[in-house]
Enzyme design. Sequence first.
Site, PDB file in Angstrom:
ATOM      1  N   ARG A  25      -5.401   5.621 -10.652  1.00  0.00           N
ATOM      2  CA  ARG A  25      -4.557   4.479 -11.026  1.00  0.00           C
ATOM      3  C   ARG A  25      -5.041   3.221 -10.328  1.00  0.00           C
ATOM      4  NH1 ARG A  25       1.664   5.069 -10.697  1.00  0.00           N
ATOM      5  NH2 ARG A  25       1.504   3.137 -11.862  1.00  0.00           N
ATOM      6  N   CYS A  84       2.763   0.083  -4.274  1.00  0.00           N
ATOM      7  CA  CYS A  84       2.342   1.222  -5.101  1.00  0.00           C
ATOM      8  C   CYS A  84       2.565   0.811  -6.552  1.00  0.00           C
ATOM      9  CB  CYS A  84       3.117   2.487  -4.708  1.00  0.00           C
ATOM     10  SG  CYS A  84       4.912   2.267  -4.696  1.00  0.00           S
TER      11      CYS A  84
END
Length: 126
Positions: A25, A84
Site C-alpha cells: 500500500r 496510516c
Amino acid sequence: KHTAEVAKALGQAAQTLVDARAPARYKGETEPFDPVAGHIPGALNRPFNSNIGADGLMKPAQVLRAEFEALLAGHAADSVVHHCGSGISAIPNVIAMEVAGLGRTALYAGSWSEWCNTPGLPCAQG
C-alpha cells in the site's frame, strides 16, 4: 495533527512522517480503500506489525529503539508524525516509540485517506 499542519511542514526537518501501512500500500502497488494509491512524499514506511515479535507480543524496548533509530536515520524522534490509512493502525507505532524510550510523537489521524482526497496535495509511489 491536521492535514494543513502536515502539508505546511512537508519536506522540513521539523517533521518526519512514518507510514504504518503494509509495504504494498505504501509503494502504491495496491490500494483497497482509497481512490489514489501511494504515500505522502518523504514518508518512511514502518508497518505497524513490525512491532510484534514471533511470540505475538510487543518486541522488547531495546529492540524497538534500535529499529526506530535505524528507520529514522538521524531524524529527531520528536519530529515524528505517524499515519496510516485512516489513523488506526498507526497507533502501535506511537506506542512502540514510547515503549522504546523515544518519547511522545504525533499522530496524523486523517492519514492517507484524508491526504489523498484533499485536492492539490502531492502523492508519491514507489
